[in-house]
Scaffold this motif. Structure first.
Motif, PDB file in Angstrom:
ATOM      1  N   PRO A  46       0.834  -1.204   0.000  1.00  0.00           N
ATOM      2  CA  PRO A  46       0.000   0.000   0.000  1.00  0.00           C
ATOM      3  C   PRO A  46       0.868   1.254   0.000  1.00  0.00           C
ATOM      4  CG  PRO A  46      -0.027  -1.036   2.161  1.00  0.00           C
ATOM      5  CD  PRO A  46       0.756  -1.931   1.259  1.00  0.00           C
ATOM      6  N   VAL A  47       0.495   2.216  -0.828  1.00  0.00           N
ATOM      7  CA  VAL A  47       1.194   3.494  -0.890  1.00  0.00           C
ATOM      8  C   VAL A  47       0.541   4.479   0.079  1.00  0.00           C
ATOM      9  CG1 VAL A  47       1.806   5.429  -2.396  1.00  0.00           C
ATOM     10  CG2 VAL A  47       1.855   3.098  -3.284  1.00  0.00           C
ATOM     11  N   ASP A  48      -0.805   4.465   0.102  1.00  0.00           N
ATOM     12  CA  ASP A  48      -1.574   5.360   0.960  1.00  0.00           C
ATOM     13  C   ASP A  48      -2.964   4.769   1.091  1.00  0.00           C
ATOM     14  OD1 ASP A  48      -2.114   7.561   2.533  1.00  0.00           O
ATOM     15  OD2 ASP A  48      -2.111   9.019   0.904  1.00  0.00           O
ATOM     16  N   LEU A  49      -3.710   5.209   2.094  1.00  0.00           N
ATOM     17  CA  LEU A  49      -5.082   4.744   2.249  1.00  0.00           C
ATOM     18  C   LEU A  49      -5.915   5.791   2.950  1.00  0.00           C
ATOM     19  CD1 LEU A  49      -5.638   3.719   5.435  1.00  0.00           C
ATOM     20  CD2 LEU A  49      -4.181   1.891   4.680  1.00  0.00           C
ATOM     21  N   VAL A  50      -7.238   5.650   2.809  1.00  0.00           N
ATOM     22  CA  VAL A  50      -8.179   6.571   3.433  1.00  0.00           C
ATOM     23  C   VAL A  50      -9.451   5.789   3.730  1.00  0.00           C
ATOM     24  CG1 VAL A  50      -9.155   7.385   1.237  1.00  0.00           C
ATOM     25  CG2 VAL A  50      -9.202   8.866   3.220  1.00  0.00           C
ATOM     26  N   GLY A  91     -17.371   4.939   7.538  1.00  0.00           N
ATOM     27  CA  GLY A  91     -16.624   3.826   8.118  1.00  0.00           C
ATOM     28  C   GLY A  91     -16.841   2.491   7.436  1.00  0.00           C
ATOM     29  N   LYS A  92     -17.484   2.481   6.269  1.00  0.00           N
ATOM     30  CA  LYS A  92     -17.768   1.223   5.584  1.00  0.00           C
ATOM     31  C   LYS A  92     -16.692   0.828   4.585  1.00  0.00           C
ATOM     32  CE  LYS A  92     -22.759   1.565   6.010  1.00  0.00           C
ATOM     33  NZ  LYS A  92     -24.045   1.658   5.293  1.00  0.00           N
ATOM     34  N   ILE A 140      -7.683   1.953  -0.799  1.00  0.00           N
ATOM     35  CA  ILE A 140      -6.244   1.702  -0.699  1.00  0.00           C
ATOM     36  C   ILE A 140      -5.589   2.001  -2.036  1.00  0.00           C
ATOM     37  CG2 ILE A 140      -4.495  -0.026  -0.144  1.00  0.00           C
ATOM     38  CD1 ILE A 140      -6.914  -1.584   1.231  1.00  0.00           C
ATOM     39  N   LEU A 141      -4.569   2.841  -1.999  1.00  0.00           N
ATOM     40  CA  LEU A 141      -3.784   3.138  -3.198  1.00  0.00           C
ATOM     41  C   LEU A 141      -2.546   2.248  -3.175  1.00  0.00           C
ATOM     42  CD1 LEU A 141      -3.179   4.888  -5.718  1.00  0.00           C
ATOM     43  CD2 LEU A 141      -2.051   6.513  -4.173  1.00  0.00           C
ATOM     44  N   THR A 142      -2.393   1.439  -4.222  1.00  0.00           N
ATOM     45  CA  THR A 142      -1.196   0.623  -4.399  1.00  0.00           C
ATOM     46  C   THR A 142      -0.552   1.073  -5.712  1.00  0.00           C
ATOM     47  OG1 THR A 142      -2.320  -1.146  -5.611  1.00  0.00           O
ATOM     48  CG2 THR A 142      -2.256  -1.344  -3.205  1.00  0.00           C
ATOM     49  N   PRO A 143       0.684   0.699  -5.987  1.00  0.00           N
ATOM     50  CA  PRO A 143       1.282   1.099  -7.260  1.00  0.00           C
ATOM     51  C   PRO A 143       0.475   0.539  -8.437  1.00  0.00           C
ATOM     52  CG  PRO A 143       2.969   0.305  -5.756  1.00  0.00           C
ATOM     53  CD  PRO A 143       1.648  -0.013  -5.136  1.00  0.00           C
ATOM     54  N   GLY A 144      -0.226   1.416  -9.149  1.00  0.00           N
ATOM     55  CA  GLY A 144      -0.967   1.017 -10.332  1.00  0.00           C
ATOM     56  C   GLY A 144      -2.426   0.660 -10.113  1.00  0.00           C
ATOM     57  N   GLU A 145      -2.934   0.706  -8.854  1.00  0.00           N
ATOM     58  CA  GLU A 145      -4.328   0.358  -8.605  1.00  0.00           C
ATOM     59  C   GLU A 145      -4.895   1.099  -7.406  1.00  0.00           C
ATOM     60  OE1 GLU A 145      -5.710  -4.040  -9.830  1.00  0.00           O
ATOM     61  OE2 GLU A 145      -4.411  -3.972  -8.073  1.00  0.00           O
ATOM     62  N   LYS A 186      -0.577   9.657  -3.403  1.00  0.00           N
ATOM     63  CA  LYS A 186      -1.392  10.173  -2.290  1.00  0.00           C
ATOM     64  C   LYS A 186      -2.860   9.948  -2.612  1.00  0.00           C
ATOM     65  CE  LYS A 186       1.546  12.439   0.423  1.00  0.00           C
ATOM     66  NZ  LYS A 186       1.812  12.076   1.758  1.00  0.00           N
ATOM     67  N   ILE A 187      -3.661   9.745  -1.553  1.00  0.00           N
ATOM     68  CA  ILE A 187      -5.095   9.560  -1.730  1.00  0.00           C
ATOM     69  C   ILE A 187      -5.829  10.274  -0.606  1.00  0.00           C
ATOM     70  CG2 ILE A 187      -5.194   7.388  -0.439  1.00  0.00           C
ATOM     71  CD1 ILE A 187      -7.241   6.402  -2.541  1.00  0.00           C
ATOM     72  N   THR A 188      -6.984  10.841  -0.929  1.00  0.00           N
ATOM     73  CA  THR A 188      -7.842  11.460   0.083  1.00  0.00           C
ATOM     74  C   THR A 188      -9.287  11.260  -0.343  1.00  0.00           C
ATOM     75  OG1 THR A 188      -8.213  13.427   1.434  1.00  0.00           O
ATOM     76  CG2 THR A 188      -7.860  13.782  -0.905  1.00  0.00           C
ATOM     77  N   TYR A 189     -10.199  11.487   0.585  1.00  0.00           N
ATOM     78  CA  TYR A 189     -11.621  11.271   0.334  1.00  0.00           C
ATOM     79  C   TYR A 189     -12.356  12.578   0.556  1.00  0.00           C
ATOM     80  CZ  TYR A 189     -16.061   8.714   0.358  1.00  0.00           C
ATOM     81  OH  TYR A 189     -17.313   8.244   0.063  1.00  0.00           O
ATOM     82  N   SER A 190     -13.178  12.966  -0.399  1.00  0.00           N
ATOM     83  CA  SER A 190     -13.983  14.171  -0.277  1.00  0.00           C
ATOM     84  C   SER A 190     -15.354  13.787   0.260  1.00  0.00           C
ATOM     85  CB  SER A 190     -14.114  14.857  -1.636  1.00  0.00           C
ATOM     86  OG  SER A 190     -15.031  15.922  -1.549  1.00  0.00           O
TER      87      SER A 190
END
Length: 141
Positions: free
Chosen positions: A44-48, A53-54, A58-63, A86-90
């Motif tokens: 995993p590169v990043d997650l949110v 809460g459901k 998950i950001l992985t290289p290429g997915e 990087k990943i974030t949720y709006s």
């Protein structure tokens, strides 16, 4: 030295010590309990997490992976460029934003849950393979 000065100095010392000890934080232990562990095919590169809460996105290289907490599994994946880091949720519109610091890119991804229902054995009107199906509930009261 007179007694009044000694009493004033002693009172001042006691008051200072009380003030210093009153501001000390309470000491407590933290108890850790591992709830789950998810084995991924890639690091995993990043997650949110989603605000409800459901979901864990998950950001992985290429997915980008959509992990459903209630179902305890990755339910979908979307290919993306490997440069995204990087990943974030709006929360306002339910969009996932990924960004690439090396590729100077931002991608906005709308995430919608689509429910599929089996219509096997249910009476309906119209062609069976139509994109919209009207179900007849003739026994509803």
């Amino acid at each position: 030295m007179n007694k009044t000065l000694i009493h004033a100095a002693a009172g001042s010392l006691v008051m200072t010590m009380c003030m210093l000890s009153a501001g000390r934080p309470a000491l407590a232990d933290i108890e850790w309990t591992e709830i789950k562990q998810l084995k991924l095919e890639a690091s995993p590169v990043d997650l949110v997490t989603s605000p409800d809460g459901k979901w864990v996105i998950i950001l992985t290289p290429g997915e980008v992976l959509a992990y459903s907490i209630p179902e305890d599994k990755v339910v979908d994946r979307m290919p993306v460029d490997k440069s995204f880091d990087k990943i974030t949720y709006s929360a306002s519109d339910g969009a996932v934003l990924i960004s690439s610091s090396t590729g100077n890119m931002i991608k906005i991804i709308q995430m919608d849950v689509v429910h599929t229902f089996s219509l096997a054995g249910i009476p309906f009107k119209g062609p069976e393979n139509a994109s919209v199906t009207i179900i007849v509930f003739s026994d509803y009261q």
